[in-house]
Scaffold this motif. Structure first.
Motif, short mmCIF file in Angstrom:
data_model
loop_
_atom_site.label_atom_id
_atom_site.label_comp_id
_atom_site.label_asym_id
_atom_site.label_seq_id
_atom_site.Cartn_x
_atom_site.Cartn_y
_atom_site.Cartn_z
N ILE A 68 0.80 -1.10 -0.05
CA ILE A 68 -0.34 0.33 0.02
C ILE A 68 0.98 1.43 0.09
CG2 ILE A 68 -1.38 0.98 1.50
CD1 ILE A 68 -2.73 -1.44 0.25
N PRO A 69 1.47 2.21 -0.80
CA PRO A 69 1.51 2.88 -0.92
C PRO A 69 1.40 4.07 -0.43
CG PRO A 69 0.24 3.19 -3.15
CD PRO A 69 0.35 1.74 -2.47
N PHE A 70 2.82 5.07 0.17
CA PHE A 70 2.04 6.83 0.87
C PHE A 70 1.44 7.80 0.09
CE2 PHE A 70 4.22 3.95 3.96
CZ PHE A 70 3.61 4.05 5.14
N SER A 71 1.79 7.51 -1.19
CA SER A 71 1.17 8.80 -2.33
C SER A 71 0.27 8.48 -1.70
CB SER A 71 2.31 8.04 -3.06
OG SER A 71 1.87 7.15 -3.67
N GLY A 72 -0.43 9.81 -2.35
CA GLY A 72 -1.97 10.41 -2.53
C GLY A 72 -2.08 10.95 -1.40
N ASN A 73 -1.93 10.31 -0.02
CA ASN A 73 -2.34 10.63 0.78
C ASN A 73 -1.78 11.89 1.51
OD1 ASN A 73 -3.23 7.91 1.17
ND2 ASN A 73 -1.75 7.53 3.04
N SER A 74 -2.98 12.71 2.51
CA SER A 74 -2.48 13.65 2.93
C SER A 74 -2.21 13.75 4.01
CB SER A 74 -4.08 13.94 3.62
OG SER A 74 -4.99 13.16 4.65
N THR A 75 -1.77 15.02 4.74
CA THR A 75 -0.81 15.25 5.89
C THR A 75 -1.14 14.56 7.01
OG1 THR A 75 -1.56 17.09 6.23
CG2 THR A 75 0.92 16.95 4.94
N LYS B 34 -5.83 6.06 1.85
CA LYS B 34 -4.87 4.52 1.74
C LYS B 34 -4.30 4.38 2.80
CE LYS B 34 -5.68 3.27 -3.08
NZ LYS B 34 -5.71 2.99 -3.80
N SER B 35 -4.74 4.11 4.10
CA SER B 35 -3.62 3.86 5.22
C SER B 35 -5.40 2.86 6.55
CB SER B 35 -3.56 5.67 5.76
OG SER B 35 -5.34 5.47 6.41
N CYS B 36 -4.40 2.98 7.18
CA CYS B 36 -4.97 1.75 8.44
C CYS B 36 -3.91 1.92 9.79
CB CYS B 36 -4.65 0.45 8.80
SG CYS B 36 -4.90 -0.89 9.34
N ASN B 37 -4.59 3.33 10.41
CA ASN B 37 -4.34 3.41 11.45
C ASN B 37 -5.23 3.45 13.01
OD1 ASN B 37 -2.90 5.88 9.78
ND2 ASN B 37 -3.90 7.39 9.56
N ILE B 38 -4.43 3.40 14.00
CA ILE B 38 -4.82 2.92 15.49
C ILE B 38 -4.58 3.68 16.20
CG2 ILE B 38 -3.84 1.23 16.81
CD1 ILE B 38 -2.00 -0.37 15.47
N TYR B 39 -5.95 4.11 16.54
CA TYR B 39 -5.93 5.30 17.51
C TYR B 39 -6.49 4.76 19.17
CZ TYR B 39 -7.11 8.27 13.92
OH TYR B 39 -6.33 8.82 12.39
N ALA B 40 -6.04 5.65 20.36
CA ALA B 40 -6.91 5.41 20.96
C ALA B 40 -7.70 6.19 21.93
CB ALA B 40 -5.56 5.63 22.34
N LEU B 41 -8.73 5.80 22.37
CA LEU B 41 -10.07 7.23 22.10
C LEU B 41 -9.44 7.20 24.17
CD1 LEU B 41 -13.74 5.31 22.12
CD2 LEU B 41 -12.06 7.01 20.67
N ASN B 42 -9.39 8.77 23.95
CA ASN B 42 -9.77 9.66 25.43
C ASN B 42 -10.46 8.90 26.64
OD1 ASN B 42 -7.65 10.53 23.61
ND2 ASN B 42 -8.92 12.14 23.57
N ASP B 43 -10.27 7.56 27.03
CA ASP B 43 -11.60 6.80 28.17
C ASP B 43 -10.73 6.78 29.14
OD1 ASP B 43 -12.96 6.07 29.36
OD2 ASP B 43 -13.90 4.82 28.38
N MET B 44 -11.17 7.82 30.39
CA MET B 44 -9.86 7.50 31.57
C MET B 44 -10.01 6.59 32.09
SD MET B 44 -8.58 10.92 31.02
CE MET B 44 -7.14 10.41 33.41
N ASP B 45 -11.32 5.79 32.32
CA ASP B 45 -11.23 4.73 32.92
C ASP B 45 -10.50 3.32 32.71
OD1 ASP B 45 -13.38 5.91 35.29
OD2 ASP B 45 -15.00 5.61 33.69
N ASN B 46 -11.13 3.02 30.90
CA ASN B 46 -10.15 2.35 30.76
C ASN B 46 -9.70 2.51 28.93
OD1 ASN B 46 -11.69 0.33 31.92
ND2 ASN B 46 -13.37 1.18 31.19
#
Length: 271
Positions: free
Chosen positions: A79-86, A93-105
């Motif tokens: 999967i090329p990074f070309s064409g993706n925004s900053t 075309k990406s596969c990002n991992i996020y942490a939800l801002n939950d104080m308990d879990n």
């Protein structure tokens, strides 16, 4: 006398697969990998809930949740990074991992905005549910493929079904996750219907590791009404502590998130 320059050559005595044996094989692809923003995170990450968004409605909803932090990405060499925004965008075309801002879990969300082939699904599933990320519970969100569904799916009707691992059905580890089903009251995916690809590989991974896993599939694959239904389901059963009411149902121009999966777009649906 035959003209050897213009006469058609005789048919080959070899099948196409035999001829392919003489071609130079393509170099093998490098293995996918996880890249975290913190070079030395407190690994392994052990979220109480890991949500993996594959369907367009779920991608749209989680993209518009503001209270999340980008902590890493799944890197696929093909999967090329070309064409993706900053900045993260639904068109990337990406596969990002996020942490939800939950104080308990600790809740992690993976937004899979690229097409992953069936051959790579097992390797990706082992990365997302493996040694670096060990979730207590997993929710996979995908769409129903009409060709794999046993029965008729009306294009103007909205459906949501679920599949669960044995651990989720039996309510194992009740002290950690609670004994009840994550998606209470939801109908099970009809018998005889088929699920494949990354969603099936992820659920199988949960089953092998005895993790409480749920696969939620929705129909149709895009549209205002299915976004509203998935959002209501998340608010009621999965993320009751988050206010999802500020997220629209996809009526504005920016809701044309279907381009992520290259789905056909019905412009009348968004006007």
């Amino acid at each position: 006398m035959e003209d050897v320059l213009t006469e058609l050559p005789p048919p080959s005595r070899f099948f196409q697969e035999d001829l392919d044996n003489f071609a130079t094989p393509s170099p093998p692809l490098s293995s996918p990998s996880l890249l975290f923003s913190n070079p030395k995170p407190d690994q392994p990450l052990c979220p109480s809930l890991l949500i993996i968004a594959l369907s367009s409605p779920s991608l749209y909803i989680f993209h518009h949740i503001s209270s999340k932090t980008l902590i890493g990405s799944l890197v696929l060499p093909e999967i090329p990074f070309s064409g993706n925004s900053t900045e993260p965008s639904l068109g990337d075309k990406s596969c990002n991992i996020y942490a939800l801002n939950d104080m308990d879990n600790l809740t992690l969300v993976v937004l899979v905005q690229c097409s992953i082939s069936a051959e790579r699904s097992s390797a990706v599933a082992k990365l997302l549910i493996g040694d670096q990320i060990i979730p207590k519970r997993v929710l996979i969100m995908d769409s129903v493929q009409s060709q794999n569904f046993r029965g008729k799916l009306a294009p103007d009707e909205t459906y949501v079904f679920k599949l669960e691992t044995s651990a989720e059905r039996k309510g194992l580890d009740g002290d950690v996750c609670g004994g009840s089903s994550l998606l209470k009251g939801l109908d099970y995916f009809p018998s005889g219907s088929v699920l494949d690809g990354l969603a099936a590989a992820l659920l199988a991974r949960c089953q092998m590791r005895k993790i409480r896993g749920t696969l939620c599939v929705s129909w149709p694959r895009y549209g205002v009404y299915v976004v509203a239904m998935v959002k209501s389901l998340l608010q009621r059963n999965v993320l009751p502590g988050f206010d999802l009411s500020t997220i629209g149902d996809g009526k504005d121009k920016s809701s044309r998130f279907t381009s992520i999966k290259n789905y056909p777009l019905d412009s009348d649906m968004y006007t």
